[in-house]
Design an enzyme around this catalytic site. Structure first.
Site, PDB file in Angstrom:
ATOM      1  N   GLN A 207       0.018  10.849  17.711  1.00 36.86           N
ATOM      2  CA  GLN A 207      -0.970  10.862  17.490  1.00 36.86           C
ATOM      3  C   GLN A 207      -1.464   8.878  18.256  1.00 36.86           C
ATOM      4  OE1 GLN A 207       1.078  10.434  13.166  1.00 36.86           O
ATOM      5  NE2 GLN A 207      -0.880   9.078  13.044  1.00 36.86           N
TER       6      GLN A 207
ATOM      7  N   GLY B 222       0.710  -1.088  -0.255  1.00 38.54           N
ATOM      8  CA  GLY B 222       0.090   0.003  -0.218  1.00 38.54           C
ATOM      9  C   GLY B 222       1.039   1.273  -0.271  1.00 38.54           C
ATOM     10  N   HIS B 223       2.240   1.216   0.931  1.00 40.26           N
ATOM     11  CA  HIS B 223       3.019   1.681   0.798  1.00 40.26           C
ATOM     12  C   HIS B 223       2.924   2.469  -0.275  1.00 40.26           C
ATOM     13  CE1 HIS B 223       2.838   0.868   5.692  1.00 40.26           C
ATOM     14  NE2 HIS B 223       2.260   2.682   5.389  1.00 40.26           N
TER      15      HIS B 223
ATOM     16  N   SER C  52      -2.562  -3.507   6.324  1.00 45.45           N
ATOM     17  CA  SER C  52      -2.229  -2.669   6.998  1.00 45.45           C
ATOM     18  C   SER C  52      -0.838  -2.720   7.925  1.00 45.45           C
ATOM     19  CB  SER C  52      -2.989  -2.854   7.870  1.00 45.45           C
ATOM     20  OG  SER C  52      -2.840  -1.853   9.336  1.00 45.45           O
ATOM     21  N   SER C  53      -0.206  -2.212   8.617  1.00 40.21           N
ATOM     22  CA  SER C  53       0.820  -2.928   9.716  1.00 40.21           C
ATOM     23  C   SER C  53       0.093  -3.551  10.448  1.00 40.21           C
ATOM     24  CB  SER C  53       1.613  -1.503   9.925  1.00 40.21           C
ATOM     25  OG  SER C  53       2.221  -0.723   8.598  1.00 40.21           O
ATOM     26  N   ARG C  54      -1.032  -2.833  11.093  1.00 38.97           N
ATOM     27  CA  ARG C  54      -1.521  -3.364  11.741  1.00 38.97           C
ATOM     28  C   ARG C  54      -2.335  -5.373  11.628  1.00 38.97           C
ATOM     29  NH1 ARG C  54      -3.066   2.177  13.656  1.00 38.97           N
ATOM     30  NH2 ARG C  54      -1.884   2.202  15.363  1.00 38.97           N
TER      31      ARG C  54
ATOM     32  N   VAL D 104      -5.233  -0.708  -0.819  1.00 40.02           N
ATOM     33  CA  VAL D 104      -4.511  -2.066  -1.832  1.00 40.02           C
ATOM     34  C   VAL D 104      -4.813  -2.941  -1.118  1.00 40.02           C
ATOM     35  CG1 VAL D 104      -1.708  -2.789  -1.630  1.00 40.02           C
ATOM     36  CG2 VAL D 104      -2.569  -0.663  -2.947  1.00 40.02           C
TER      37      VAL D 104
HETATM   38  O1  PAF Z   1      -0.924   7.319   8.166  1.00 38.72           O
HETATM   39  C1  PAF Z   1      -0.143   7.249   8.657  1.00 38.72           C
HETATM   40  O2  PAF Z   1       1.088   6.444   8.597  1.00 38.72           O
HETATM   41  C2  PAF Z   1       0.195   8.605   9.604  1.00 38.72           C
HETATM   42  O3  PAF Z   1      -1.061   9.470  10.747  1.00 38.72           O
HETATM   43  C3  PAF Z   1       1.183   9.191   8.853  1.00 38.72           C
HETATM   44  C4  PAF Z   1       0.435  10.451   8.041  1.00 38.72           C
HETATM   45  C5  PAF Z   1       2.268   9.128   8.504  1.00 38.72           C
HETATM   46  C6  PAF Z   1       1.430  10.520  10.328  1.00 38.72           C
HETATM   47  O4  PAF Z   1       2.036  10.130  10.905  1.00 38.72           O
END
Ligand code: PAF
EC number: 6.3.2.1
Length: 280
Positions: A62, A37-38, A188-190, A179
């Site tokens: 966050q 995805g990244h 997702s990483s999770r 993706v």
């Molecule tokens: O989506 C993320 O991985 C995070 O929220 C971000 C945008 C890198 C901010 O830390």
């Protein structure tokens, strides 16, 4: 070869050098532990930029007090190799100290009212303040012309778009398509927190989103669609935070609304919180 930069002065010099040559700079912020995805975001941004910077920074502001900040997966070597393969030019690796030079308590915060306060904002108080606080800093550090964010974090993208408009960042924001794994689970990483028993069940979220879309398009009342989705997921063993249909700005659609909408789900399977959405 990808260049890894850890000092802000060096990052600024590199980006200024590109800009002096008239090159457009793209940016993809991440928290690392990168997946397809990244990498698809890097490739998307590449289409709009001559050079691409990606940051890896697990942002403490966050995460809520009971969330996974300390155990968030950190995989720097694999991330560097993957970013290089995806065509990223610079990996920006700030430290917590350089990101928050006065410490987290004294950090200037960015709060985007309205769109931040619903759904994820209700379930994870302060989360979007942390996201906006770090993304605005990253924008000021990298000074990109264009930046990419994944649509899996649908509300995050909406919040970032509002922040960019409101604070007049001269940055074009792109939303990258979700993706998915072969069974439909959004990458997702999770996902790696899921046990072997939980992993196949996690794809139920995607199937539920598809049922929600189908029912909405067949004219079923929104409240009925949302209640059925919640009941279905609960019966499948999820703890549901929300299963809702919203307009793209996350406001509630009226009964006669046939415009663009999105079904969104956040639900926990065991210890893993999963989010996903489907636009229609
Ligand atoms: O989506 C993320 O991985 C995070 O929220 C971000 C945008 C890198 C901010 O830390």
């Amino acid at each position: 070869m990808i260049e890894t930069i850890t000092e802000l002065d060096a990052l600024r010099a590199r980006v200024m050098g590109w800009k002096r040559q008239g090159l457009r700079v793209g940016f993809v912020p991440t928290m690392g532990n990168l997946h397809a995805g990244h990498y698809s975001l890097i490739m998307l941004v590449r289409q709009y930029a001559d050079r691409v910077v990606s940051s890896v920074f697990v942002n403490p502001t966050q995460f809520g007090p009971n969330e996974d900040y300390t155990r968030y997966p950190r995989t720097p070597d694999a991330d560097t190799t993957g970013l290089e393969g995806a065509g990223c030019d610079v990996l920006w690796l700030p430290t917590v100290e350089s990101m928050y030079p006065f410490g987290i308590e004294l950090a200037a915060k960015v709060h985007v009212p309205g769109v931040s306060s619903v759904l994820e904002g209700e379930c994870r108080p302060g989360h979007f303040d942390g996201v906006c606080t770090v993304v605005s800093r990253l924008f000021n550090q990298v000074v990109p012309d264009v930046a990419g964010f994944g649509k899996k974090d649908y509300q995050q993208l909406a919040v970032i778009r509002q922040m960019v408009t409101d604070l007049a960042f001269p940055i074009q924001i792109l939303g990258g398509s979700i993706v998915r794994e072969a069974d439909g689970l959004a990458m997702s990483s999770r996902n790696q927190y899921l046990s072997a028993q939980e992993r196949p069940r996690a794809a139920e979220i995607r199937r539920t989103l598809q049922q929600m879309r189908q029912a909405m398009l067949a004219g079923t009342a929104r409240a009925e669609v949302e209640a059925a989705a919640r009941a279905h997921l609960t019966a499948a063993g999820f703890q549901v935070d929300y299963a809702v249909v919203r307009r793209p700005d996350l406001s509630e659609p009226g009964p006669a609304d046939t415009g663009a909408r999105v079904a969104l789900i956040a639900a926990r399977l065991g210890r893993t919180r999963l989010i996903d959405n489907l636009e229609f």
